[in-house]
Design a protein around this motif. Sequence first.
Motif, PDB file in Angstrom:
ATOM      1  N   TRP A  40       0.821  -1.205   0.000  1.00  0.00           N
ATOM      2  CA  TRP A  40       0.000   0.000   0.000  1.00  0.00           C
ATOM      3  C   TRP A  40       0.859   1.261   0.000  1.00  0.00           C
ATOM      4  O   TRP A  40       0.497   2.276  -0.609  1.00  0.00           O
ATOM      5  CB  TRP A  40      -0.987   0.016   1.166  1.00  0.00           C
ATOM      6  N   SER A  41       2.010   1.192   0.671  1.00  0.00           N
ATOM      7  CA  SER A  41       2.887   2.354   0.725  1.00  0.00           C
ATOM      8  C   SER A  41       3.541   2.607  -0.628  1.00  0.00           C
ATOM      9  O   SER A  41       3.625   3.756  -1.085  1.00  0.00           O
ATOM     10  CB  SER A  41       3.961   2.145   1.795  1.00  0.00           C
ATOM     11  N   LEU A  42       3.998   1.542  -1.286  1.00  0.00           N
ATOM     12  CA  LEU A  42       4.647   1.706  -2.580  1.00  0.00           C
ATOM     13  C   LEU A  42       3.656   2.219  -3.626  1.00  0.00           C
ATOM     14  O   LEU A  42       4.016   3.023  -4.483  1.00  0.00           O
ATOM     15  CB  LEU A  42       5.258   0.375  -3.029  1.00  0.00           C
ATOM     16  N   ALA A  43       2.415   1.753  -3.540  1.00  0.00           N
ATOM     17  CA  ALA A  43       1.401   2.232  -4.469  1.00  0.00           C
ATOM     18  C   ALA A  43       1.134   3.725  -4.268  1.00  0.00           C
ATOM     19  O   ALA A  43       1.023   4.494  -5.239  1.00  0.00           O
ATOM     20  CB  ALA A  43       0.112   1.433  -4.299  1.00  0.00           C
ATOM     21  N   ALA A  44       1.043   4.145  -3.008  1.00  0.00           N
ATOM     22  CA  ALA A  44       0.800   5.560  -2.713  1.00  0.00           C
ATOM     23  C   ALA A  44       1.994   6.413  -3.134  1.00  0.00           C
ATOM     24  O   ALA A  44       1.828   7.518  -3.670  1.00  0.00           O
ATOM     25  CB  ALA A  44       0.512   5.734  -1.226  1.00  0.00           C
ATOM     26  N   ILE A 278      10.160   8.175   6.426  1.00  0.00           N
ATOM     27  CA  ILE A 278      10.161   8.745   7.777  1.00  0.00           C
ATOM     28  C   ILE A 278       8.970   9.674   8.002  1.00  0.00           C
ATOM     29  O   ILE A 278       8.894  10.365   9.014  1.00  0.00           O
ATOM     30  CB  ILE A 278      11.487   9.478   8.096  1.00  0.00           C
ATOM     31  N   ASP A 279       8.030   9.666   7.059  1.00  0.00           N
ATOM     32  CA  ASP A 279       6.836  10.493   7.170  1.00  0.00           C
ATOM     33  C   ASP A 279       5.940   9.997   8.307  1.00  0.00           C
ATOM     34  O   ASP A 279       5.678   8.793   8.405  1.00  0.00           O
ATOM     35  CB  ASP A 279       6.079  10.444   5.852  1.00  0.00           C
ATOM     36  N   PRO A 280       5.451  10.860   9.190  1.00  0.00           N
ATOM     37  CA  PRO A 280       4.571  10.412  10.275  1.00  0.00           C
ATOM     38  C   PRO A 280       3.336   9.677   9.800  1.00  0.00           C
ATOM     39  O   PRO A 280       2.904   8.705  10.428  1.00  0.00           O
ATOM     40  CB  PRO A 280       4.211  11.721  10.993  1.00  0.00           C
ATOM     41  N   ALA A 281       2.752  10.105   8.690  1.00  0.00           N
ATOM     42  CA  ALA A 281       1.535   9.453   8.208  1.00  0.00           C
ATOM     43  C   ALA A 281       1.810   8.016   7.785  1.00  0.00           C
ATOM     44  O   ALA A 281       1.021   7.110   8.062  1.00  0.00           O
ATOM     45  CB  ALA A 281       0.929  10.249   7.056  1.00  0.00           C
ATOM     46  N   PHE A 282       2.920   7.804   7.088  1.00  0.00           N
ATOM     47  CA  PHE A 282       3.301   6.429   6.739  1.00  0.00           C
ATOM     48  C   PHE A 282       3.517   5.609   8.006  1.00  0.00           C
ATOM     49  O   PHE A 282       3.033   4.487   8.136  1.00  0.00           O
ATOM     50  CB  PHE A 282       4.583   6.415   5.891  1.00  0.00           C
ATOM     51  N   TYR A 283       4.226   6.190   8.963  1.00  0.00           N
ATOM     52  CA  TYR A 283       4.591   5.417  10.143  1.00  0.00           C
ATOM     53  C   TYR A 283       3.375   5.013  10.976  1.00  0.00           C
ATOM     54  O   TYR A 283       3.289   3.879  11.454  1.00  0.00           O
ATOM     55  CB  TYR A 283       5.581   6.190  11.018  1.00  0.00           C
TER      56      TYR A 283
END
Length: 347
Positions: A40-44, A278-283
């Motif tokens: 999901w992170s790589l797609a975003a 290191i983005d808070p939203a990702f974390y």
Amino acid sequence: MTLKSVPSLATALVALAAGGAFADEIRVLNWQGYGTDIDWSLAAFAEASGHTVVHEYFNSEQEMLTKLRTNPGAYDVVMINAVFTPQAAEEGLIAPIDTSAIANYSGIPASFAEDQKLNHDGTVYGVPWTWGLTSFAINTQSFDAPPASIEALWDKSYEGRVSIRDDALEAMQIGALATGQDINNITDMDAVTAKLAALMPQLRTFWSSENDWNQYMAAGELDVATYWSGSASRSAGMGLPVAFVVPQEGAIGWLDGLSIPATSTHKEAATQFINWMIDPAFYVKWDADGAPASANALAAAALPDEAFNKAVLGDPEVAARVHFQDAISDETRAAYLEAWQALKAAQ
């Protein structure tokens, strides 16, 4: 909160993509399943930046260094345990990083940003990404209350139901904690090896991966075993009867960083990907799946109060008992391996 709700990263990347500035394929070298390869992170990230990300994996830090040495130009981002960053920098395997191009770097506190393992000759070579603890976890069905001491591993009540990871450095540092020594400066190796020799009859097995550990615990074969904090959080989230313990003797602290190989031909895109990681939203979203602790203080603060990485690792009393690893020489590493192999051979 969503990935796109953080303007420090997503807005900038969307602007780049809309302008058609570039679209690169970024190659990342990491442990498999460790944060950077989440679908999901790589797609975003691809939607926001136009960049695609592919992965190659390693199974040890030595393999990671060998891949960097023998495959120039093959990688754009590499995850490195901070104790190996000085060696990678000294060998010219990784490039200096312009932290002014990483918006989310501002959330990293000085305690991590100024870590000398990630800084070489006044230049940043690694962006602090995640950290965690190596200690031990218990089967809560076997304990009325969490033990206060690391001596639980040696408690005869649990003989034959104890496990330790098959790793020389980790074993020696556990032995150092148990004998009251500095994990980064073991002055009495005889005491450590004697303590570990006394542990051997306690062992049900050695473990080498999180999956191994979970299988043994799920089968009810273990009462107490060394483990990593993030892994313990994931295991508990799976429904296993697990509690992570930071004993009075302390725990081993580790820090992982993200670096850019010197031979990368996509350094700007690599920098954007590190900023994303290191983005808070990702974390916050990753943490719900059992992430290790974030080195970004803003990301850590954004977690729900009940989150393991906030409730446990955010406890000042726990933090005071953490002994962070320093880099060690090849000679010391070889001595630890020799001692560990001798201990296993004598079983």
